[in-house]
Design a protein around this motif. Structure first.
Motif, PDB file in Angstrom:
ATOM      1  N   GLN A 235       0.837  -1.200   0.000  1.00 13.80           N
ATOM      2  CA  GLN A 235       0.000   0.000   0.000  1.00 13.80           C
ATOM      3  C   GLN A 235       0.872   1.251   0.000  1.00 13.80           C
ATOM      4  O   GLN A 235       2.035   1.203   0.414  1.00 13.80           O
ATOM      5  CB  GLN A 235      -0.916   0.029   1.223  1.00 13.80           C
ATOM      6  CG  GLN A 235      -0.178   0.190   2.542  1.00 13.80           C
ATOM      7  CD  GLN A 235      -1.117   0.359   3.718  1.00 13.80           C
ATOM      8  OE1 GLN A 235      -2.321   0.320   3.580  1.00 13.80           O
ATOM      9  NE2 GLN A 235      -0.546   0.546   4.898  1.00 13.80           N
ATOM     10  N   VAL A 239      -1.279   6.556   2.290  1.00 16.19           N
ATOM     11  CA  VAL A 239      -2.615   6.099   1.941  1.00 16.19           C
ATOM     12  C   VAL A 239      -3.715   6.920   2.618  1.00 16.19           C
ATOM     13  O   VAL A 239      -4.747   7.223   2.018  1.00 16.19           O
ATOM     14  CB  VAL A 239      -2.782   4.597   2.261  1.00 16.19           C
ATOM     15  CG1 VAL A 239      -2.656   4.323   3.758  1.00 16.19           C
ATOM     16  CG2 VAL A 239      -4.109   4.079   1.735  1.00 16.19           C
ATOM     17  N   TYR A 249      -5.915   5.591  -5.305  1.00 16.31           N
ATOM     18  CA  TYR A 249      -4.710   4.838  -4.965  1.00 16.31           C
ATOM     19  C   TYR A 249      -5.033   3.350  -5.096  1.00 16.31           C
ATOM     20  O   TYR A 249      -6.196   2.931  -5.127  1.00 16.31           O
ATOM     21  CB  TYR A 249      -4.211   5.167  -3.555  1.00 16.31           C
ATOM     22  CG  TYR A 249      -5.192   4.827  -2.455  1.00 16.31           C
ATOM     23  CD1 TYR A 249      -5.174   3.585  -1.831  1.00 16.31           C
ATOM     24  CD2 TYR A 249      -6.143   5.756  -2.042  1.00 16.31           C
ATOM     25  CE1 TYR A 249      -6.078   3.274  -0.837  1.00 16.31           C
ATOM     26  CE2 TYR A 249      -7.052   5.451  -1.042  1.00 16.31           C
ATOM     27  CZ  TYR A 249      -7.011   4.207  -0.442  1.00 16.31           C
ATOM     28  OH  TYR A 249      -7.921   3.893   0.542  1.00 16.31           O
ATOM     29  N   MET A 251      -4.011  -0.719  -3.769  1.00 13.47           N
ATOM     30  CA  MET A 251      -3.377  -1.610  -2.810  1.00 13.47           C
ATOM     31  C   MET A 251      -3.491  -3.040  -3.342  1.00 13.47           C
ATOM     32  O   MET A 251      -4.400  -3.357  -4.103  1.00 13.47           O
ATOM     33  CB  MET A 251      -4.036  -1.505  -1.433  1.00 13.47           C
ATOM     34  CG  MET A 251      -3.957  -0.128  -0.814  1.00 13.47           C
ATOM     35  SD  MET A 251      -4.438  -0.097   0.943  1.00 13.47           S
ATOM     36  CE  MET A 251      -6.131  -0.675   0.861  1.00 13.47           C
TER      37      MET A 251
END
Length: 359
Positions: A235, A239, A249, A251
């Protein structure tokens, strides 16, 4: 909550590296008792001003050198045995469920909390004073005897939010001392091997460079047979800042059978992906469109690098997949093992690849 959700939640919401405790869940998810009106702007105290509505939000740099946290050392140096025993007493003898409060945090406060938590972790920003833990002449405090937060009738300042973050960091630190984490047996693959397998799986399936991402690995045992599994999460370091600003974003999480070394689950998470639920009409169209099966087979052959013969491919009928906008396809191999590919509708992009060994 299933084992995958539990592990992912622990990895994502841990206050600092290695400090995993049940209280982690409470940091952003306590249950308030009542909600008054919104209040005026807060007064910043000793922290640079942050604008959360646009790109002015401070973003942690993840280029080399990778940010390091000093929280563990800070807590080891500042927490006394008395502090730790106070936390034990609170959780053992006083606290029942989630803390109460006279109001809940506003969206604005929650966003600032996320940014400040990362600055606390990676930039060494600390509160000037600890969170008050008893009733008194304070604007914001936690009454330990009543397990109740008392908030001011205004937005919390950055100092107060840092006090909140620091308190839960201390709680995690104290409670983590009670946790006996399961350890790999001699027959299990090592953490280094698990990390290498996870890295290989993510980069191969999703064509991404994870070298600048934060990686967290944990070993756990599940079920009556206490079967060991490695869980690896990739990650961004920033974050929570990205969450606060609404930026996209990604992960990646990976589960690995610790005995065989088989990667059994590799999943992509896209923070801003918009699902397209699959209707009955869409399902009928998908069932007649062989390109879905071809896409799944291509992923298994070309991305996964599977060389065993594929004997059959079929779409899984499950309303839960339909609701999530996922077309799940079973890929059967000649030796009885199989894969399940989860493809997003309508793009046919991979969300998750599961491997199910034959029994």
């Amino acid at each position: 909550m299933n084992k995958k959700n539990v592990l992912a939640t622990l990895a994502i919401f841990a206050i600092s590296g290695g400090l995993l405790a049940a209280s982690t869940f409470a940091v952003l998810h306590f249950v308030p008792t009542s909600v008054p009106k919104l209040y005026g702007e807060s007064t910043q105290q000793g922290i640079p001003e942050m604008t959360l509505a646009n790109s002015k939000i401070p973003v942690l740099k993840v280029e080399a050198p990778i940010p390091a946290t000093t929280v563990q050392e800070y807590l080891e140096q500042t927490m006394t045995d008395e502090d730790i025993q106070q936390i034990y007493h609170y959780f053992d003898d006083i606290k029942v469920g989630a803390e109460a409060s006279n109001r809940k945090m506003t969206d604005q406060e929650t966003k600032r909390l996320k940014v400040l938590k990362e600055q606390y972790n990676y930039e060494g920003i600390r509160p000037q004073k600890p969170l008050p833990l008893k009733e008194g002449n304070y604007s914001f405090y936690l009454d330990l005897n009543k397990a109740t937060y008392v908030y001011p009738e205004r937005l919390l300042t950055d100092e107060e939010l840092l006090q909140y973050i620091d308190w839960y960091s201390r709680v995690n630190f104290a409670l983590s001392k009670r946790i006996v984490e399961p350890q790999p047996d001699t027959k299990d693959i090592s953490e280094a091997d698990a990390l290498a397998k996870a890295h290989d799986s993510v980069t191969r399936l999703f064509d991404v460079d994870v070298s600048k991402l934060k990686v967290t690995a944990s070993y756990n045992k599940f079920g009556p047979g206490q079967i060991g599994e490695w869980f690896v999460l990739f990650q961004p370091y920033n974050v929570e800042t990205l969450q606060a600003s609404g930026e996209t974003y990604f992960m990646y999480d990976v589960f690995i059978d610790s005995l065989t070394g088989n990667v059994i689950d590799t999943t992509l998470f896209n923070s801003n992906y918009k699902r397209t639920p699959i209707t009955a009409v869409m399902k009928e169209q998908i069932s007649q469109d062989h390109s879905w099966l071809d896409a799944a087979k291509s992923i298994v052959r070309e991305k996964q690098g599977e060389t065993r013969k594929i004997t059959n491919a079929s779409i899984i009928e499950d309303v839960k997949y339909d609701q999530r906008g996922i077309v799940a396809i079973t890929i059967n191999l000649e030796d009885g093992n199989k894969y399940i590919t989860e493809l997003r509708y309508p793009e046919k992009t991979l969300r998750c690849l599961l491997y199910e060994p034959a029994l």
